[in-house]
Design an enzyme around this catalytic site. Structure first.
Site, PDB file in Angstrom:
ATOM      1  CG  HIS A 189      -6.022 -26.717 -14.009  1.00  0.00           C
ATOM      2  ND1 HIS A 189      -4.833 -26.195 -14.454  1.00  0.00           N
ATOM      3  CD2 HIS A 189      -6.346 -27.962 -15.004  1.00  0.00           C
ATOM      4  CE1 HIS A 189      -3.985 -27.134 -15.101  1.00  0.00           C
ATOM      5  NE2 HIS A 189      -5.119 -28.050 -15.374  1.00  0.00           N
ATOM      6  CB  CYS A 203      -2.464 -29.860 -17.076  1.00  0.00           C
ATOM      7  SG  CYS A 203      -4.056 -30.119 -17.492  1.00  0.00           S
ATOM      8  CB  CYS A 215      -1.036 -35.138 -13.199  1.00  0.00           C
ATOM      9  SG  CYS A 215      -2.509 -34.231 -12.487  1.00  0.00           S
TER      10      CYS A 215
HETATM   11  C1  LIG Z   1      -4.131 -32.588 -15.531  1.00  0.00           C
HETATM   12  C2  LIG Z   1      -5.345 -32.005 -15.471  1.00  0.00           C
HETATM   13  O1  LIG Z   1      -5.154 -30.910 -14.746  1.00  0.00           O
HETATM   14  S1  LIG Z   1      -6.835 -32.740 -15.827  1.00  0.00           S
HETATM   15  C3  LIG Z   1      -8.092 -31.630 -15.199  1.00  0.00           C
HETATM   16  C4  LIG Z   1      -8.675 -30.843 -16.397  1.00  0.00           C
HETATM   17  N1  LIG Z   1      -9.755 -30.315 -16.093  1.00  0.00           N
HETATM   18  C5  LIG Z   1     -11.009 -30.881 -16.179  1.00  0.00           C
HETATM   19  O2  LIG Z   1     -11.097 -32.070 -16.528  1.00  0.00           O
HETATM   20  C6  LIG Z   1     -12.021 -29.962 -15.824  1.00  0.00           C
HETATM   21  C7  LIG Z   1     -13.018 -30.758 -14.747  1.00  0.00           C
HETATM   22  N2  LIG Z   1     -14.076 -29.911 -14.363  1.00  0.00           N
HETATM   23  C8  LIG Z   1     -15.211 -29.967 -15.177  1.00  0.00           C
HETATM   24  O3  LIG Z   1     -15.455 -30.467 -16.199  1.00  0.00           O
HETATM   25  C9  LIG Z   1     -16.494 -28.856 -14.674  1.00  0.00           C
HETATM   26  O4  LIG Z   1     -16.020 -28.080 -13.668  1.00  0.00           O
HETATM   27  C10 LIG Z   1     -17.419 -29.988 -13.962  1.00  0.00           C
HETATM   28  C11 LIG Z   1     -18.156 -30.957 -15.065  1.00  0.00           C
HETATM   29  C12 LIG Z   1     -16.802 -30.918 -12.903  1.00  0.00           C
HETATM   30  C13 LIG Z   1     -18.551 -29.105 -13.198  1.00  0.00           C
HETATM   31  O5  LIG Z   1     -19.114 -28.305 -13.903  1.00  0.00           O
HETATM   32  P1  LIG Z   1     -20.538 -27.527 -13.544  1.00  0.00           P
HETATM   33  O6  LIG Z   1     -21.588 -28.450 -13.510  1.00  0.00           O
HETATM   34  O7  LIG Z   1     -20.504 -26.375 -14.375  1.00  0.00           O
HETATM   35  O8  LIG Z   1     -20.104 -27.063 -12.252  1.00  0.00           O
HETATM   36  P2  LIG Z   1     -20.767 -26.099 -11.252  1.00  0.00           P
HETATM   37  O9  LIG Z   1     -19.586 -25.084 -10.679  1.00  0.00           O
HETATM   38  O10 LIG Z   1     -22.075 -25.416 -11.792  1.00  0.00           O
HETATM   39  O11 LIG Z   1     -21.211 -26.918  -9.889  1.00  0.00           O
HETATM   40  C14 LIG Z   1     -22.114 -27.709  -9.933  1.00  0.00           C
HETATM   41  C15 LIG Z   1     -22.772 -27.838  -8.586  1.00  0.00           C
HETATM   42  O12 LIG Z   1     -21.967 -28.017  -7.506  1.00  0.00           O
HETATM   43  C16 LIG Z   1     -21.802 -26.952  -6.521  1.00  0.00           C
HETATM   44  N3  LIG Z   1     -20.452 -26.700  -5.916  1.00  0.00           N
HETATM   45  C17 LIG Z   1     -19.248 -26.705  -6.630  1.00  0.00           C
HETATM   46  N4  LIG Z   1     -18.245 -26.622  -6.070  1.00  0.00           N
HETATM   47  C18 LIG Z   1     -18.692 -26.628  -4.831  1.00  0.00           C
HETATM   48  C19 LIG Z   1     -18.155 -26.538  -3.469  1.00  0.00           C
HETATM   49  N5  LIG Z   1     -17.028 -26.514  -3.362  1.00  0.00           N
HETATM   50  N6  LIG Z   1     -18.798 -26.466  -2.405  1.00  0.00           N
HETATM   51  C20 LIG Z   1     -20.142 -26.601  -2.358  1.00  0.00           C
HETATM   52  N7  LIG Z   1     -20.922 -26.921  -3.770  1.00  0.00           N
HETATM   53  C21 LIG Z   1     -20.086 -26.922  -4.891  1.00  0.00           C
HETATM   54  C22 LIG Z   1     -22.155 -25.794  -7.322  1.00  0.00           C
HETATM   55  O13 LIG Z   1     -22.749 -24.757  -6.477  1.00  0.00           O
HETATM   56  C23 LIG Z   1     -23.360 -26.303  -8.414  1.00  0.00           C
HETATM   57  O14 LIG Z   1     -24.460 -26.498  -7.599  1.00  0.00           O
HETATM   58  P3  LIG Z   1     -26.149 -26.086  -8.171  1.00  0.00           P
HETATM   59  O15 LIG Z   1     -26.173 -27.149  -9.463  1.00  0.00           O
HETATM   60  O16 LIG Z   1     -27.187 -26.254  -7.140  1.00  0.00           O
HETATM   61  O17 LIG Z   1     -25.975 -24.747  -8.797  1.00  0.00           O
END
Ligand SMILES: CC(=O)SCCNC(=O)CCNC(=O)[C@H](O)C(C)(C)COP(=O)(O)OP(=O)(O)OC[C@H]1O[C@@H](n2cnc3c(N)ncnc32)[C@H](O)[C@@H]1OP(=O)(O)O
Length: 435
Positions: free
Chosen positions: A391, A98, A421
């Site tokens: 991201h 990242c 990170c």
């Molecule tokens: C060093 C580094 O950077 S490490 C990081 C590397 N990146 C990662 O690991 C990625 C991590 N993220 C992910 O894997 C995915 O985004 C996940 C698994 C967390 C979520 O994926 P999804 O389930 O597709 O998320 P999605 O956007 O559909 O949100 C799920 C629910 O939360 C809700 N939601 C998400 N964000 C918000 C918010 N800010 N406010 C209110 N509700 C929210 C959505 O509306 C959705 O609701 P619903 O099921 O009623 O439609």
């Protein structure tokens, strides 16, 4: 430690002349079907056009993508060949998870410092929508063995060993290769180790969306985010689409934990969404920028990369890289005007912020008597962070660098920290200054 200035041998600083990014879009939305290499090409092309840069002056291009495209392993070279630069332009690709576009930026910085190049482009792009979907290990092995089989009988025998399960496609995991622990599970570890509450995580994510929304409304991002064709190349997109314009804190509390469903606190809202996007930066030797008539956005004062173990709490990179970058710049945290930290997860950002302020952490892990320092929230991620913007792994560093310099300039100048990170227990930090 002696402070080594980041200059050429004749004392010229390394200037960041311009930065640009595509809108950052949620997985499978506006850039669905657009591979990272195309995101890289469009952002570099637009950077050249927007700033009226003759592609022939670019000596070097260093770029990266974290999720590799097996058919185009050197994204940097593909960008050179796809943007009208001289075919002789030096181009190579790097990966630091990242923190990839921190690394590509540093590669160009070092080339300029060494006197090898005068002008370079650095950046990164990633697509979570065009991922290299693979096959099971058993199917992959069988496919290779089939090419060696001499008879139909041998081929049928090999195929007969495959089960139905072996035929399913395999998506790349956002997890550590050596431990199998996902980034989200690491965020859960960190929430528990550093006692980060669900309420604090929700509040940070809400703050991030609120500030990012305001930044767009105030027109602060107009100059650094390009308008791009959205798939299937019929529409345009000119804004990030992960940001929740009507972020409502009460709705965060309703979400279920996603990585530890029973005992966890990390939700979709407090994790960065999977995102598509690209970002690029134009760097020059200070004197060359002047000769060409460019007024730099700023300069790189110092940088540092660090690494820790990967089994436990490995997203603590900012707490290790920041003190080193500050030391190399001859500065303290309190000297900074802005602090931009990549928000991989709210729990990760909050754990790092807590350890910045901890004398115990400094003594036990950094070999220092004093804490790095308490973060002043009026300086921290003032335009929101990755929780809101999203991201696209390799593009985030370049977003942070450009955004920080533009905001410093809007505030009349100063010094800013950008830090992230990264998987592999890596940390990156860069101190930026304006004139
Ligand atoms: C060093 C580094 O950077 S490490 C990081 C590397 N990146 C990662 O690991 C990625 C991590 N993220 C992910 O894997 C995915 O985004 C996940 C698994 C967390 C979520 O994926 P999804 O389930 O597709 O998320 P999605 O956007 O559909 O949100 C799920 C629910 O939360 C809700 N939601 C998400 N964000 C918000 C918010 N800010 N406010 C209110 N509700 C929210 C959505 O509306 C959705 O609701 P619903 O099921 O009623 O439609």
């Amino acid at each position: 430690m002696t402070i080594r200035k980041l200059t050429t041998s004749s004392g010229e600083r390394i200037a960041i002349v311009a930065g640009l990014r595509t809108p950052f879009t949620k997985q499978a939305t506006a850039f669905h079907g657009v591979p990272a290499v195309d995101l890289g090409k469009i952002v570099v092309n637009e950077l050249l056009q927007k700033h009226d840069i003759d592609p022939a002056i670019i000596d070097q291009l260093v770029f990266g993508q974290v999720v590799q495209m097996p058919e185009a392993p050197n994204i940097a070279r593909e960008i050179v060949l796809g943007t009208g630069m001289k075919v002789t332009t030096d181009a190579y690709s790097v990966s630091r998870a990242c923190a990839t576009s921190f690394q590509s930026t540093v590669n160009v910085v070092e080339s300029i410092m060494a006197g090898h190049v005068d002008v370079g482009i650095a950046g990164g792009a990633d697509s979570s929508s065009v991922a290299p979907i693979g096959v099971s290990k058993r199917l992959a092995r069988t496919l290779v063995d089939l090419t060696k089989a001499k008879s139909l009988g041998q081929k049928l025998s090999l195929l007969s060993r495959l089960g139905f399960k072996d035929l399913f496609p395999v998506s790349p995991a956002v997890a550590e290769y050596s431990t199998g622990i996902s980034m989200g599970e690491t965020a859960e570890q960190m929430a528990k180790t550093y006692n980060i509450s669900r309420q604090d995580q929700d509040a940070l994510a809400h703050r991030s969306h609120t500030l990012a929304t305001k930044s767009w409304q105030d027109g602060k991002l107009d100059g650094e985010v390009m308008t791009a064709h959205a798939a299937p190349y019929k529409n345009f997109i000119d804004k990030d689409n992960c940001i929740r314009e009507n972020s409502d804190l009460a709705s965060y509390a309703k979400l279920k934990p996603i990585f530890d469903r029973k005992h966890g606190t990390v939700t979709a809202a407090t994790s960065t969404p999977l995102t598509d996007g690209g970002a690029a930066i134009l760097l020059m030797r200070e004197g060359r920028a002047k000769e060409l008539g460019y007024k730099p956005l700023g300069y790189i004062r110092s940088f540092a990369f660090t690494a820790i173990d990967v089994w436990q709490d490995m997203l603590m990179g900012p707490s290790y890289a920041t003190p080193l970058a500050l030391q190399r710049a001859g500065m303290n945290l309190a000297d900074l005007d802005l602090i931009e930290m990549h928000e991989a997860f709210a729990a990760q950002a909050l754990a790092n912020m807590k350890m910045f302020a901890s004398t115990k952490f400094a003594k036990e892990h950094l070999g220092r008597d004093k804490a790095i320092g308490e973060i002043d929230m009026d300086k921290f991620n003032v335009m929101g962070g990755s929780l809101a913007y999203g991201h696209p792994f390799a593009a985030t560093g370049a977003r942070l660098i450009t955004q920080t310099l533009n905001e410093l300039n809007r505030r009349g100048g100063g010094v800013g920290l950008t830090t992230a990170c990264a998987a592999g227990g890596l940390g990156a930090a860069m101190i930026l200054e304006t004139d």
